[in-house]
Enzyme design. Structure first.
Site, PDB file in Angstrom:
ATOM      1  N   SER A  84      31.487  32.282  39.500  1.00 34.37           N
ATOM      2  CA  SER A  84      31.512  33.159  40.341  1.00 34.37           C
ATOM      3  C   SER A  84      29.980  33.232  41.127  1.00 34.37           C
ATOM      4  O   SER A  84      29.551  33.821  42.243  1.00 34.37           O
ATOM      5  CB  SER A  84      31.890  34.268  40.729  1.00 34.37           C
ATOM      6  OG  SER A  84      33.632  33.710  40.701  1.00 34.37           O
ATOM      7  N   LYS A 129      28.932  43.646  44.771  1.00 39.09           N
ATOM      8  CA  LYS A 129      30.079  43.357  45.293  1.00 39.09           C
ATOM      9  C   LYS A 129      31.134  44.040  45.360  1.00 39.09           C
ATOM     10  O   LYS A 129      30.772  45.095  44.460  1.00 39.09           O
ATOM     11  CB  LYS A 129      30.363  41.932  44.541  1.00 39.09           C
ATOM     12  CG  LYS A 129      31.247  41.212  44.233  1.00 39.09           C
ATOM     13  CD  LYS A 129      31.171  40.070  43.125  1.00 39.09           C
ATOM     14  CE  LYS A 129      31.968  39.351  43.550  1.00 39.09           C
ATOM     15  NZ  LYS A 129      32.678  38.117  42.709  1.00 39.09           N
ATOM     16  N   SER A 164      33.762  33.453  43.748  1.00 43.06           N
ATOM     17  CA  SER A 164      34.170  34.449  43.997  1.00 43.06           C
ATOM     18  C   SER A 164      32.317  35.915  44.760  1.00 43.06           C
ATOM     19  O   SER A 164      33.308  36.409  45.892  1.00 43.06           O
ATOM     20  CB  SER A 164      34.563  35.100  44.081  1.00 43.06           C
ATOM     21  OG  SER A 164      34.448  36.120  42.722  1.00 43.06           O
TER      22      SER A 164
END
Length: 478
Positions: free
Chosen positions: A178, A79, A154
């Protein structure tokens, strides 16, 4: 197995073939890269393509004497809010697009030490502060099930990528859901570790995070099979001196005498539980019962209060430490979501903040006592069919139907407990199919028990990958 494209294999299967010499690291990595190049233009899940460096590393692994570790040659994604040496940790913010990491974060080092190969970096919302993955730097990430359903956030880029076959594992993180929102929306599996389990540090960081963010945030992995978490998470939790609060416990805890008791609840404090979500939960309950667990419906202690107090404390800290940067560097979209969040959950004064943080221990004790008897707790994760893209930015009602339904997800973060999400059904709706995930909370430090239970559910209810890829095949040949 030989006729199955390598990108379709879960990490355990693919790693086994590489370890035995039946498949080379280069072959495994090239297959995932080819899949990325085929489907990512439609998804925008991976925003930094690391194909060239990945193949260089794969060739070096093939030339090495013996396997480097349990993930030798397994393709993964990272990420973009976590440091990877030489890459930008932009966090989806235009002003941070050139914030190049001087070194690897502990989790990246741990994955590389285990032999993993990073093929790309995945998208996030601005500041990683929405349950939708969209930002002005890289744009919108789409769910491989279709544009009728959000990829979540997220870690939406990570969830979309691993579901679509871009890498066998995808790194993500979770401060309020998330990891679990993208797992639920994309139909994959994850476990949010408890506080302190995965060492955390970003060499590029200019300041330490707020103390509550440190306590609530966790690093983890998304996968297509729950068994892959038993393969990969022991590498993720390897100690690193840069995290002074890391908890150096082994992945596997002591065996428990059976049958393991599982608390169960259908409680949905704000909106009514949708019938298809309830059906999925009852299917998961039946699967655990069939596997030998003793599942008992019980009332969850302080569920609404934990959500309210946890959000109040986190929003107060976030406003104090982030509001200026969001106002200065954020887009109108993130500014609007941020402002609506604070209208929904206003900040509190210092004395009240101290009271909230103190009372957090009361909640943690309640659940510690409960989980002394019930080491696991099966519950909804999200009470509705997964939301459409951009729903969280549609004013007060949109926020209520997205972040506002995080009662069960907030509990895991605020109390620092491990929490997994596993698909239990594929719901059918007029707009198209939507995965439905369920949550399993675990006793502190017992992520392994959560993963065992998710495997039991998966063994009986199956995974969604084959059905997704058949749906995607209409757009992109395998």
């Amino acid at each position: 197995m030989a006729s199955t494209p390598l990108w379709q294999l879960c990490a355990t299967e693919l790693g086994g073939l590489i370890q035995s010499g039946q498949v080379s690291a280069v072959e495994a990595v090239q297959s995932s890269i080819d899949r990325m190049h085929a489907v990512n233009p439609d998804l925008n899940a991976v925003v930094t393509d690391l194909s060239e460096s990945a193949l260089t590393r794969a060739r070096a692994l093939d030339a090495a004497k013996g396997p480097k570790g349990p993930l030798h040659g397994v393709p993964v994604t990272i990420k973009i809010n976590i440091d990877q040496k030489g890459e930008a940790s932009s966090n989806g913010v235009v002003a941070l697009k050139d914030l190049v990491a001087p070194g690897d974060a502990p989790l990246v080092k741990n994955l590389l030490d285990a032999g993993a190969v990073v093929i790309g970096r995945t998208n996030v919302p601005e500041f990683s502060r929405r349950c939708e993955t969209d930002n002005p730097l890289f744009g919108q990430t789409w769910n491989p099930w279709g544009r009728h359903v959000s990829a979540g956030g997220s870690s939406g880029g990570a969830g979309s990528a691993v579901a679509a076959g871009i890498g066998a594992l995808a790194h993500g993180n979770d401060i309020g859901g998330s990891l679990r929102f993208p797992a639920a929306g994309n139909g994959v599996v994850t476990v949010k570790p408890g506080v302190g389990r995965v060492p955390v540090f970003n060499p590029s960081a200019g300041a330490e995070r707020g103390i509550l963010a440190q306590q609530m945030s966790a690093q983890g992995l998304l996968a297509r099979s729950a068994r892959d978490l038993h393969l990969s998470m022991p590498a993720m939790i390897a100690p690193d001196a840069r995290d002074p609060f890391h908890v150096p416990l082994p992945w596997r805890g002591p065996a428990l005498e059976g049958p393991i008791k599982v608390g169960f609840s259908l409680e949905s404090p704000d909106l009514p539980l949708h019938p298809q979500v309830e059906k999925a939960l009852l299917a998961a309950k039946a699967a655990l019962t069939d596997a030998g667990y003793a599942v008992e419906e019980i009332a969850p202690p302080s569920l609404k209060e934990i959500q309210f107090e946890g959000r109040s404390a986190l929003m107060t800290e976030s406003f104090a430490l982030m509001a200026e940067d969001i106002a200065k560097y954020g887009s109108p979209a993130i500014a609007s979501v941020f402002e609506e969040n604070y209208r929904r959950t206003p900040t509190v004064e210092m004395k009240r903040m101290m009271e909230l943080l103190a009372h957090r221990t009361f909640f943690a004790r309640q659940w510690s006592v409960l989980m002394d008897e019930y080491p696991l707790f099966l519950s909804p994760f999200y009470p509705l069919p997964f939301y459409k893209p951009g729903r969280d930015a549609e004013g007060a009602e949109g926020l209520r139907e997205t972040m506002g339904q995080g009662h069960w997800s907030t509990l895991g973060n605020y109390l620092g407990l491990p929490a997994g999400n596993v698909p239990a059904a594929l719901g059918q709706f007029p707009e198209g199919p939507k995965p439905i995930g369920v949550q399993i909370l675990g006793r502190r430090w017992r992520e392994d028990l959560v993963v065992d239970a998710m495997i039991a559910i998966e063994d009986r209810l199956g995974t969604l990958s084959a059905r997704l890829w058949e749906r995607m095949r209409e757009k992109v040949p395998a």
